[in-house]
Structures are given as C-alpha cells and as structure tokens.
Enzyme design. Structure first.
Site, PDB file in Angstrom:
ATOM      1  N   HIS A 112      37.668  41.723  22.788  1.00  0.00           N
ATOM      2  CA  HIS A 112      37.533  43.174  22.934  1.00  0.00           C
ATOM      3  C   HIS A 112      37.816  43.553  24.381  1.00  0.00           C
ATOM      4  CE1 HIS A 112      35.806  47.208  22.690  1.00  0.00           C
ATOM      5  NE2 HIS A 112      35.916  47.074  21.377  1.00  0.00           N
ATOM      6  N   ASP A 170      35.249  44.110  13.700  1.00  0.00           N
ATOM      7  CA  ASP A 170      36.163  43.857  12.571  1.00  0.00           C
ATOM      8  C   ASP A 170      36.000  42.485  11.949  1.00  0.00           C
ATOM      9  OD1 ASP A 170      38.265  45.750  14.589  1.00  0.00           O
ATOM     10  OD2 ASP A 170      37.618  46.346  12.588  1.00  0.00           O
TER      11      ASP A 170
HETATM   12  C1  SDX Z   1      38.754  47.546  17.770  1.00  0.00           C
HETATM   13  O1  SDX Z   1      38.607  49.698  22.185  1.00  0.00           O
HETATM   14  C2  SDX Z   1      37.765  49.781  21.252  1.00  0.00           C
HETATM   15  O2  SDX Z   1      36.623  50.221  21.445  1.00  0.00           O
HETATM   16  C3  SDX Z   1      38.265  49.353  19.871  1.00  0.00           C
HETATM   17  C4  SDX Z   1      37.228  49.267  18.764  1.00  0.00           C
HETATM   18  C5  SDX Z   1      36.712  50.627  18.386  1.00  0.00           C
HETATM   19  O3  SDX Z   1      35.619  50.677  17.818  1.00  0.00           O
HETATM   20  O4  SDX Z   1      37.453  51.627  18.573  1.00  0.00           O
HETATM   21  O5  SDX Z   1      36.163  48.449  19.168  1.00  0.00           O
HETATM   22  C6  SDX Z   1      37.836  48.689  17.488  1.00  0.00           C
HETATM   23  O6  SDX Z   1      39.924  47.774  17.911  1.00  0.00           O
HETATM   24  C7  SDX Z   1      38.169  46.169  17.938  1.00  0.00           C
HETATM   25  C8  SDX Z   1      39.249  45.116  18.360  1.00  0.00           C
HETATM   26  C9  SDX Z   1      39.979  44.700  17.089  1.00  0.00           C
HETATM   27  N1  SDX Z   1      41.150  43.819  17.425  1.00  0.00           N
HETATM   28  C10 SDX Z   1      41.157  42.535  17.093  1.00  0.00           C
HETATM   29  O7  SDX Z   1      40.207  41.922  16.627  1.00  0.00           O
HETATM   30  C11 SDX Z   1      42.514  41.875  17.303  1.00  0.00           C
HETATM   31  C12 SDX Z   1      42.319  40.552  18.052  1.00  0.00           C
HETATM   32  N2  SDX Z   1      41.856  40.861  19.419  1.00  0.00           N
HETATM   33  C13 SDX Z   1      42.866  40.946  20.457  1.00  0.00           C
HETATM   34  O8  SDX Z   1      44.095  41.428  20.067  1.00  0.00           O
HETATM   35  C14 SDX Z   1      42.301  41.420  21.785  1.00  0.00           C
HETATM   36  O9  SDX Z   1      41.118  40.777  21.984  1.00  0.00           O
HETATM   37  C15 SDX Z   1      42.096  42.905  22.011  1.00  0.00           C
HETATM   38  C16 SDX Z   1      43.349  43.667  21.771  1.00  0.00           C
HETATM   39  C17 SDX Z   1      41.007  43.430  21.151  1.00  0.00           C
HETATM   40  C18 SDX Z   1      41.693  43.083  23.478  1.00  0.00           C
HETATM   41  O10 SDX Z   1      42.742  42.654  24.223  1.00  0.00           O
HETATM   42  P1  SDX Z   1      42.740  42.777  25.845  1.00  0.00           P
HETATM   43  O11 SDX Z   1      41.488  43.378  26.338  1.00  0.00           O
HETATM   44  O12 SDX Z   1      44.014  43.407  26.254  1.00  0.00           O
HETATM   45  O13 SDX Z   1      42.639  41.306  26.293  1.00  0.00           O
HETATM   46  P2  SDX Z   1      43.886  40.341  26.416  1.00  0.00           P
HETATM   47  O14 SDX Z   1      44.792  40.543  25.253  1.00  0.00           O
HETATM   48  O15 SDX Z   1      44.430  40.481  27.789  1.00  0.00           O
HETATM   49  O16 SDX Z   1      43.167  38.922  26.222  1.00  0.00           O
HETATM   50  C19 SDX Z   1      42.617  38.230  27.320  1.00  0.00           C
HETATM   51  C20 SDX Z   1      42.872  36.755  26.970  1.00  0.00           C
HETATM   52  C21 SDX Z   1      44.340  36.438  26.724  1.00  0.00           C
HETATM   53  O17 SDX Z   1      44.515  35.068  27.014  1.00  0.00           O
HETATM   54  P3  SDX Z   1      45.176  34.681  28.457  1.00  0.00           P
HETATM   55  O18 SDX Z   1      46.491  35.411  28.567  1.00  0.00           O
HETATM   56  O19 SDX Z   1      44.168  35.134  29.495  1.00  0.00           O
HETATM   57  O20 SDX Z   1      45.336  33.169  28.417  1.00  0.00           O
HETATM   58  O21 SDX Z   1      42.191  36.422  25.748  1.00  0.00           O
HETATM   59  C22 SDX Z   1      43.152  36.041  24.775  1.00  0.00           C
HETATM   60  C23 SDX Z   1      44.490  36.581  25.230  1.00  0.00           C
HETATM   61  O22 SDX Z   1      45.556  35.778  24.710  1.00  0.00           O
HETATM   62  N3  SDX Z   1      42.727  36.677  23.517  1.00  0.00           N
HETATM   63  C24 SDX Z   1      42.690  36.060  22.341  1.00  0.00           C
HETATM   64  C25 SDX Z   1      42.158  37.006  21.453  1.00  0.00           C
HETATM   65  N4  SDX Z   1      41.906  38.146  22.104  1.00  0.00           N
HETATM   66  C26 SDX Z   1      42.268  37.939  23.394  1.00  0.00           C
HETATM   67  N5  SDX Z   1      43.055  34.830  21.959  1.00  0.00           N
HETATM   68  C27 SDX Z   1      42.868  34.541  20.652  1.00  0.00           C
HETATM   69  N6  SDX Z   1      42.354  35.376  19.724  1.00  0.00           N
HETATM   70  C28 SDX Z   1      41.991  36.627  20.098  1.00  0.00           C
HETATM   71  N7  SDX Z   1      41.500  37.448  19.202  1.00  0.00           N
END
Ligand code: SDX
Length: 436
Positions: free
Chosen positions: A313, A371
């Site tokens: 998140h 989720d």
């Molecule tokens: C919602 O914003 C809100 O409040 C949203 C929400 C709401 O109520 O409105 O809470 C609802 O959208 C919840 C989130 C649902 N999405 C998912 O579950 C999809 C999977 N999660 C990711 O796509 C991700 O965690 C995000 C999009 C939610 C957040 O992404 P960020 O903050 O941009 O973080 P990032 O992508 O930069 O990740 C940081 C690191 C990265 O690795 P490195 O490049 O540092 O090596 O963490 C890794 C990412 O690759 N990473 C994950 C991951 N999420 C982040 N690796 C594996 N699985 C994951 N789910």
C-alpha cells in the site's frame, strides 16, 4: 489549518535568491510546506510524479496513519464504526461530519430508501452492452448516464443540488450494480424494496428472483454492510483524487463520480480484490498451499512482473486495519455459509503467514491490504469475482461525494491544473513530406 512558527528556507547553490516557505500544521499527521508561491517567486516547479510527498488539499474527512495502521472517518476509528454502526450511519457521518441521532438516522434512512429506483430508461443503456461486458465497463457508463436524467441536481455549485445528487448516488448505486449483475446472467432486474435495510435491499436485488420470496440471511447482510463501511472512504487515494480533479472543472456530480469509477477499476487500486481472488484461484489450481513457495519466488523475481495482489500500500507500511476486520468477517461468513473449510481462505491465511515471514515483504513493509480478504468474503456471499470492484465502487461513492463536496465548499478551491518537467524536443520546423 494552523500556521506553524517553523519556516522552511529554500536556497540555491547558484546564488539565486532564497525563499522562505510557510509551514502549516493539521490537527494530527505530517505538517505541510506551502509552495503555492514557489513558481511565481522562483520560476521553478516542484517535481513529484505519483504524489509521494504532496498534499493536494486540506481535509477533515478521513485520517490514515500508515505507520501505525490506523484509519479514522471524521475521527472515529474504523473498527468502532465497523462493529457499532451500519453503512448508512457511516454515510451520514462522512457527508455531514457527525454521527446521526436516532431521529436523524430514521430520516436519513427513509430519504435514501425512497431514492433507490432508477429511471426506467436506464435499462436501455444496459441493452447496448454485450452480456459478458465487465461490470465496471457497465458501471462507468451507467453512473455517467445518470447526469442525463437529473437536471435538477447537476449544478455542483448549488448546495441543494449537491445534497440531492449525494442521496441519489448513494441510493441508486446498489440498484445499478445489481442491474449490471442481473444483465450479465440474463435474469430479470429485481426492483428495490423500501422496507428492507440498505444492504438487505442490495442482497435481494442481487440474489432474489420474481419466482420466489427472498429471505435475507442476517449474517451475510451484516457482512455486506461491513464491507461497505470498510470501503467507504480512504483519504486522497487515486480514485478520490480523480473525482476531486474532475469535479474541480465544475462538471456535474454524476460525471465526477463516473470518473472515480473508471479510476477505481485499475488492478493497482480497486481492481486488486478481483485480481487477488484470481491469484488465489490460480495458486489453488496449480497445487495450492504446497505451491506457495514457488509463487512467492516468482513474485520476488523482478522479471516475472508478478505481484502478490492484495498486498502492499502507498500509505500503510503496517497491517491495513481494514484487512484485519475483513479477515474476521471472513470467519463469520464462512461459518454462516458452512464454508469454514474453504480452501481459498486457508490458502490466503497460509500465503499471508509465509509473506509476513519473508524478508522481501518485511523489508518493503508489504502487508495485506483491504483487497486481500475482501474477495474471499464476497465470493462466500455469492458475489461473482467480476463484480467485486463494482461493489467497491458502490461503497466508495459516499467517500467520493464527501470529498468532492468538501472541495467545492472550500472558498479557496481552484480548477486543478498540474504542470510538468518538459524533456521533449525543444523546437523544430516542419519539413515538407517529400523531405521527411
Ligand atoms: C487500494 O491509496 C489507497 O488508499 C487505495 C485503497 C483505497 O482504499 O482507496 O487503499 C485501495 O487500492 C489498495 C491497494 C490495492 N492494490 C493491490 O493490492 C495491488 C498490489 N499492490 C501494489 O501494486 C502496490 O503495493 C501498490 C500499488 C498498492 C502501492 O505501490 P507503491 O506505493 O507505488 O509502491 P511500489 O510499487 O513502489 O512498491 C515498493 C516496492 C517495489 O519493490 P522495489 O522496486 O523496491 O524492489 O514493493 C514492491 C515493488 O515491486 N511491491 C510488491 C507489491 N507491492 C509493492 N511486490 C510484490 N507484490 C506486491 N503486491
């Protein structure tokens, strides 16, 4: 917001004039540095794609502490609201800033229940879709189409119009989501029944048929209502920011909410619950719990482009408080539906345990979000996977409206118009096509 007595000074190593920037304090949470005069005084923009360090507004609605894993609507902790209130009380709170007293609750519930029907013409929009259209494609169209019917509540600058359109949207979203579902399965639409509670009405429109009476299951209705509460608002997330930016042009509330529906659809946002359940089903198909290690290995391989959906998140760097409540709801629903041995729930809990012990996730502070479990609960209630995000949109509509109204009601608001760092071709002349 309160002006802080601390100032920020911006200075440049090339001797350009430095600039003092005021700081403001909120009631809780990080202070902000006011950069509104930055461009005028320095000719420079700030740069923050993804808005990781940018506050777009000041708000009194929802507060999140990502490090502590706390979420409060108008100051009330989400676990208290989810266990002591119902969704319409939460709607009242988000819209008006206070929880209703018994008379206010009675009047509000009655007002919403008498706006649950949609114009009969709406069904003709549905007929234009293929039966296998994704429900979010249908919802994006239907919500936008509402603006074609309610000309007496489309002036977003008129507080009376804002109040009427808020009630209409909250009241009609369950009817529209149920219609999208029925259209997809070829069953007749079920009209709302005002004697039922908001969530029982939704369940009946979803699962009732004209052939027999529908008896709502109280445990499932309570679970549905709790799912709505947990999804109602969440600060300045992507879809809420979309609604604010869209509404800042002065467009009507229905169009602004339709923009929020479209944004929520994405798998990185509200589409994650559908993606998370599809992920669990795929792991189950490929061997279940025994294959979790292989799946996690894949997630950690950057080239695989595989994410653990329902994890991570932008704000929560701790356990999403909604995920905890959703997991508890899972237990209740699976017990009530006799699915307590649901392999997917067992798989989800095993996956969560393994992930939370794996340094890849721990070091990146990746925890289950709202989720991760919501799909399992909805599936146990009988909601098809493809409808999960539409249910999310139903619940989030009140949050979008509250945030939109807060912006429009702020005398300082302007149309949102970000700038850019231009890195393209500075200038060139068009050559005749024979010379290109
Ligand atoms: C919602 O914003 C809100 O409040 C949203 C929400 C709401 O109520 O409105 O809470 C609802 O959208 C919840 C989130 C649902 N999405 C998912 O579950 C999809 C999977 N999660 C990711 O796509 C991700 O965690 C995000 C999009 C939610 C957040 O992404 P960020 O903050 O941009 O973080 P990032 O992508 O930069 O990740 C940081 C690191 C990265 O690795 P490195 O490049 O540092 O090596 O963490 C890794 C990412 O690759 N990473 C994950 C991951 N999420 C982040 N690796 C594996 N699985 C994951 N789910």
């Amino acid at each position: 917001m309160i002006a802080s007595d601390v100032k920020a000074t911006l200075s440049f190593s090339d001797g350009s004039p430095s600039m003092e920037l005021p700081l403001y304090k909120g009631t809780i949470g990080p202070d902000v540095i006011d950069i509104r005069k930055l461009y005028a005084q320095t000719g420079k923009f700030t740069y923050d794609p993804g808005f990781l360090s940018t506050a777009s507004c000041n708000s009194t609605i929802t507060y999140i502490d990502g490090d502590k894993g706390e979420l409060r609507y108008r100051g009330y902790p989400i676990d208290q609201l989810a266990t002591q209130c119902d969704f319409l009380e939460t709607c009242y709170l988000l819209l008006k800033g206070e929880l209703p007293n018994p008379q206010q609750k009675k009047d509000f519930d009655r007002l919403v229940s008498t706006h649950t029907m949609v114009n009969e013409q709406m069904q003709f929009f549905l007929r234009g879709f293929r039966r296998d259209a994704h429900p979010m494609a249908v919802m994006t169209g239907l919500v936008g189409a509402l603006s074609a019917f309610y000309h007496d509540s489309t002036d977003i600058t008129n507080p009376v119009h804002r109040d009427i359109s808020a009630i209409r949207l909250i009241a009609k979203m369950p009817t529209l989501v149920a219609m999208a579902y029925k259209y997809g399965i070829g069953q007749p639409y079920i009209y709302p029944q005002n004697k039922l509670s908001y969530s029982a009405n939704f369940m009946r429109m979803m699962f009732g048929t004209p052939c027999e009476d529908y008896e709502p299951n109280d445990v499932l209705v309570r679970a549905m209502d709790r799912i709505f509460i947990l999804h109602a608002d969440h600060e300045q997330n992507a879809s809420t920011s979309t609604v604010r930016l869209c509404g800042s042009s002065g467009t009507n509330p229905f169009a602004a909410i339709a923009a929020g529906v479209a944004c929520l659809w994405g798998p990185a946002h509200g589409g994650a619950n559908e993606a998370a359940l599809n992920m669990l089903e795929e792991i189950q198909r490929n061997g279940g719990v025994e294959k979790i290690g292989e799946f996690i290995k894949n997630v950690k391989d950057k080239n695989s482009n595989v994410k653990l959906m329902g994890f991570g998140h932008r704000v929560y760097k701790n356990y999403d408080p909604r995920a905890k409540l959703m997991r508890e709801t899972c237990h209740e629903v699976l017990q009530a539906t006799g699915l307590h041995d649901d392999p997917l729930f067992k798989l989800a809990m095993a996956l969560e345990k393994i992930a939370l012990e794996d340094d890849y996730f721990v070091s990146r502070k990746l925890y289950p979000n709202v989720d991760f479990y919501s799909g399992i609960v909805q599936r146990a209630i009988g909601i098809p996977v493809s409808l999960f995000t539409a249910v999310f949109a139903l619940a989030r509509t009140v949050g979008w409206i509250a945030q939109l109204n807060e912006m429009i009601g702020d005398p300082e608001y302007k149309i949102g118009r970000p700038r850019q760092l231009f890195v393209g071709a500075p200038h060139r002349d068009v050559l005749p096509i024979t010379q290109r």
